[in-house]
Design a protein around this motif. Structure first.
Motif: not given
Length: 685
Positions: A69-91
Motif C-alpha cells: 500500500y505504501a509503495e502504491v502511495l509513493e508512486v501514484f499519489v506522491q504521498a509525502k514521507p510524513e503520511i507514511l510515517a503516521f502508518i508505521w509510527g502508531p503500529i
C-alpha cells in the motif's frame, strides 16, 4: 468526485493529529518501516528472554499489505514521507504498549491479522488502474481506516483501565474495530473487481452512510452499557444535592473556611508534598463546622488544581442510603465513571462477571474501586461524617483507606480526606493520617462573620440602631466559642421571632443560649406560638409540629415533604386520608421552626444530627419518647396499609382521583418500612 490527491490525505492526517498529544505527533512523524521492524525484533528478544514468545507471524500479512500500500502511495499519489510515517509510527507504539501484557499483545496481533486479511493485494492490480482518480479515493479511504483503528487503539491504551479490561475479556477491544474491517473489505472488493466509476461512487455513498450508522449504533451500545452499570450501582444522589446547598451557603460568606488553606498540614496534603501521608483527617466536636469546611476543600481542589478531580460522599446517620460502606463505594464508583467514561468497559465487564442484579457485595465493589483508581492522574476522595456510620460499617472503611494507600504507593495519584468526631476505632484506622483538630481559634473569624451577616438581616426586620446592633453582635459572639452550630442556632431562632417583644425576650442575658441544648430548648419554646391566636390553636399547632418531628426523627430513611404531609392527612380512627382538610397549610419549616430544614430536593431534615439526640434525651424533657415514637410509627404504617382504597381492584378513574387527592403520598414509605418499625419496637421492649 472530490479530489483524492495528497491534499485529501493531508486532511485525513490533520484530523488524526487532533486526537494525538504533541509527544505522540513528534514520535510518529519520523518513523519508518525499518524502525518498526527493528522495534518488533526488540520485542521478540525481550519476550524470548522472559520465555514468553508470542505468535508474531500473525502480523506478517498486515505488514506485507501495508508495504504494498505504501509503495502504491509513493508512486501514484506522491504521498509525502510524513503520511507514511503516521502508518508505521502508531503500529510501533501500540505493539510496545501491548507487549507489557500477554493478553493485550495477543489481542492486538489478532486485530492486525484480521486487518491484514482485509487489505487489498495491490501487487496483483493493474498499475494503470491505480492511477484512476476514483481508485485514489479508495486508497484514501484505506488510509483513513488504518488511522481510525490506531486513533481508537491509542485512546484505549492511554487510560489505566486497559490492563484491567484485558484481564476480564478480549471482546471489548475487538468490538472497537469491527466496522473498520467491514469498510476495508468493501475497499478490497472494489479494487480487486476493477469496478467502474458509477460503482465507486455508489460504494463511497454507502461508506458514508455505513459510518454514520455505526457511530449511532456504537453510541447506543455505550449508552446501554452505561445505563446498565448505573442501574446496577443504584447510588444515591443526596450527597450531590447536599454539596450544592453547602456551596450556596458558603457563597453568602465567601471569606469563611478560608483559614483551613493556610494551615501547613492542609497545604502539604493538597500539594502531595513528599513524605506527607495520602490521608487527611479533619476532626472536631459536634457542631464545629466540619461538613462546611469539607465542602470547601472539595471545591478548592477543583478550583486550584487544574489536573485534579474530586469525588465525595456525605454520610448520614441511620439513612439506609448514606450510612453503609457499600453506599459509599457505589457512589464513589459512579462519580468516577462520570468523570472518566473510559472506566465504563471495565466496570461493565466486572458487573457481568459478578452476576448480581444489584451491587451489594462490599468486597467486590472495593476491588472495582481500587482497580479504577489507577485510571486517574490525580484523584481526591472525600468522605464526610464517618462517625455517622455504625462502628461495624466503620471497620470496613479501613479497607478503603488501605486500598487508597496501595494506589498512592503505586502511582502517587490518590488522596483521601475524611471528617469525623474523635472516636477510638477511627483513631486506630486513621493512625497514619495527617490529623487536624479544629480549635476555637480556627473558628473565631468565621463565627464573627456569620453573626455579623445575620445581624444585618435582623436589623432590616426590626430596625435596630447601629449602636444596638453592635451591642447585640458583641454579646452573641461571646456564646458559641468553638461551636459554629451554636451561632447558627441562635441566629436562626432570633430571625424566626414574630415580634420585637418576642425578640427582646430571646435577647435577655439569662435567656440567650450558652450551649447547643439551650438553643434547641428555645426553638421548642417557639413551636406553636407563631401564627396562633388562641391557646387552643397554639396547642394544636404544637401537636402537629411534634408529629412532624416524630416522623423526621423516627423514620428509617429521609422523608420528603409530600410524604410528611401525607402522614399528617391520615386519620386512624376513621380509617381514611383527608389530604384537603388535614395537611398543614404552613410550610413545614414554619410549623416546626428552624429546628428542621427542607432541602432543595424536597427532603425534610433536622438542622443538625445533634437535634435528634436532644429531642430524644432528658435535656428536652424527653420531648419525643423513642419507644412511644416507634409504636406510633408502626401503628401508622400498618394501619394505613389496611385502608380500603389500597385493596386490589380499585377502578382506574377512582385510582387516578385518589392519587391526585394525595391518598398515596405515604404508601411507598409505609410499604417498605412497616416491618422495620415493628422490629425496632419489639427490640426495645
Amino acid at each position: 468526485m472530490a479530489s483524492s490527491g495528497p491534499s485529501h490525505f493531508e486532511k485525513i492526517l490533520a484530523n488524526f493529529k487532533k486526537r494525538l498529544s504533541s509527544e505522540h505527533t513528534e514520535l510518529f512523524q519520523l518513523t519508518t518501516l525499518d524502525d518498526l521492524k527493528a522495534s518488533i525484533k526488540r520485542i521478540q528478544t525481550e519476550q524470548a528472554a522472559k520465555k514468553g514468545l508470542r505468535n508474531l507471524n500473525k502480523i506478517k500479512p498486515f505488514l506485507n499489505g501495508l508495504r504494498q500500500y505504501a509503495e502504491v502511495l509513493e508512486v501514484f499519489v506522491q504521498a509525502k514521507p510524513e503520511i507514511l510515517a503516521f502508518i508505521w509510527g502508531p503500529i510501533k507504539l501500540c505493539l510496545q504498549i501491548a507487549s507489557k501484557l500477554n493478553e493485550a499483545f495477543d489481542a492486538l496481533l489478532d486485530a492486525y491479522e484480521k486487518i491484514g486479511n482485509s487489505l487489498p493485494i495491490l501487487s496483483t492490480v493493474d498499475a494503470l488502474f491505480c492511477s484512476h482518480p476514483h481508485v485514489k479515493q479508495v486508497l484514501a479511504n484505506i488510509f483513513e481506516d488504518i488511522l481510525d483503528f490506531h486513533k481508537r487503539a491509542i485512546v484505549f491504551f492511554k487510560h489505566g483501565t486497559w490492563r484491567l479490561t484485558f484481564k476480564l475479556t478480549y471482546h471489548t477491544f475487538s468490538d472497537m474495530f469491527r466496522d473498520i474491517l467491514t469498510k476495508l473489505d468493501r475497499s478490497q472488493d472494489l479494487i480487486l473487481q476493477s469496478a467502474n466509476v458509477a460503482h465507486f461512487q455508489e460504494s463511497q455513498d454507502a461508506r458514508i452512510l455505513f459510518t454514520k450508522q455505526m457511530e449511532v449504533l456504537l453510541e447506543a451500545e455505550r449508552n446501554q452499557r452505561k445505563k446498565a452499570v448505573i442501574d446496577w450501582l443504584s447510588s444515591d444522589s443526596s450527597s450531590t444535592t447536599q454539596h450544592q446547598e453547602l456551596g450556596q451557603i458558603r457563597n453568602m460568606l465567601p471569606q469563611t473556611t478560608r483559614w483551613i488553606f493556610s494551615q501547613p498540614q492542609m497545604l502539604s496534603w493538597l500539594k502531595r508534598t513528599e513524605y506527607t501521608p495520602c490521608t487527611f483527617w479533619l476532626c472536631g466536636i459536634p457542631g464545629a463546622g466540619k461538613t462546611v469546611i469539607f465542602s470547601s476543600v472539595v471545591d478548592e481542589i477543583g478550583a486550584t488544581l487544574p489536573n485534579a478531580q474530586a469525588v465525595y460522599f456525605y454520610c448520614k446517620n441511620k439513612d439506609p442510603l448514606r450510612s453503609h460502606f457499600t453506599d459509599i463505594i457505589k457512589s464513589l464508583i459512579s462519580q468516577i465513571l462520570q468523570l472518566n467514561p473510559n472506566c465504563l468497559d471495565f466496570i461493565y465487564e466486572s458487573m457481568l462477571s459478578y452476576s448480581e442484579r444489584r451491587a451489594t457485595d462490599a468486597s467486590k465493589l472495593l476491588q472495582i474501586l481500587e482497580q479504577i483508581l489507577s485510571s486517574h492522574d490525580s484523584l481526591y476522595i472525600g468522605i464526610d461524617g464517618l462517625d455517622e456510620c455504625s462502628e461495624q460499617e466503620r471497620k470496613l472503611l479501613s479497607n478503603l483507606i488501605t486500598a487508597v494507600s496501595r494506589a498512592n504507593d503505586a502511582q502517587g495519584n490518590v488522596q483521601l480526606i475524611v471528617t469525623s468526631r474523635q472516636e477510638k476505632d477511627l483513631e486506630r484506622s486513621l493512625k497514619s493520617a495527617v490529623k487536624f483538630n479544629i480549635r476555637e481559634k480556627n473558628l473565631e473569624s468565621d463565627i464573627t462573620a456569620y453573626i455579623t451577616c445575620k445581624m444585618t438581616e435582623l436589623c432590616q426586620i426590626f430596625h435596630f440602631t447601629q449602636e444596638r446592633k453592635q451591642l447585640i453582635t458583641k454579646e452573641i459572639c461571646t456564646r458559641p466559642k468553638d461551636i459554629f452550630l451554636l451561632a447558627r442556632l441562635i441566629m436562626h431562632n432570633l430571625l424566626s421571632q414574630d415580634s420585637l417583644e418576642d425578640l427582646n425576650e430571646e435577647l435577655k442575658f439569662e435567656v440567650l443560649p450558652h450551649g447547643i441544648e439551650e438553643a434547641y430548648g428555645r426553638m421548642l419554646v417557639r413551636i406553636g406560638k407563631a401564627g396562633s391566636s388562641s391557646p387552643n390553636q397554639m396547642e394544636k399547632r404544637r401537636q402537629r409540629a411534634k408529629l412532624v418531628l416524630t416522623l423526621v426523627t423516627t423514620s428509617h430513611r429521609a422523608l420528603y415533604k409530600h410524604e410528611i404531609q401525607g402522614a399528617l392527612a391520615i386519620n386512624l380512627e376513621e380509617q381514611n386520608v383527608d389530604f384537603e382538610n388535614r395537611h398543614s397549610r404552613f410550610p413545614l419549616d414554619d410549623l416546626c421552626g428552624p429546628i428542621i430544614q427542607v432541602r432543595q430536593n424536597g427532603i425534610v431534615d433536622l438542622i443538625h444530627p445533634t437535634a435528634k439526640d436532644y429531642l430524644w434525651q432528658y435535656h428536652s424533657g424527653h420531648y419525643i419518647v423513642s419507644s412511644g415514637a416507634e409504636e406510633f410509627m408502626a401503628t401508622l404504617c400498618t394501619s394505613y396499609l389496611t385502608f380500603d382504597f389500597l385493596s386490589p381492584g380499585l377502578a382506574g378513574d377512582l385510582f387516578a382521583a385518589r392519587v391526585m387527592n394525595g391518598d398515596f403520598a405515604f404508601q411507598e414509605y409505609a410499604a417498605c418500612n412497616w416491618f422495620k418499625h415493628l422490629k425496632s419496637l419489639f427490640s426495645n421492649t
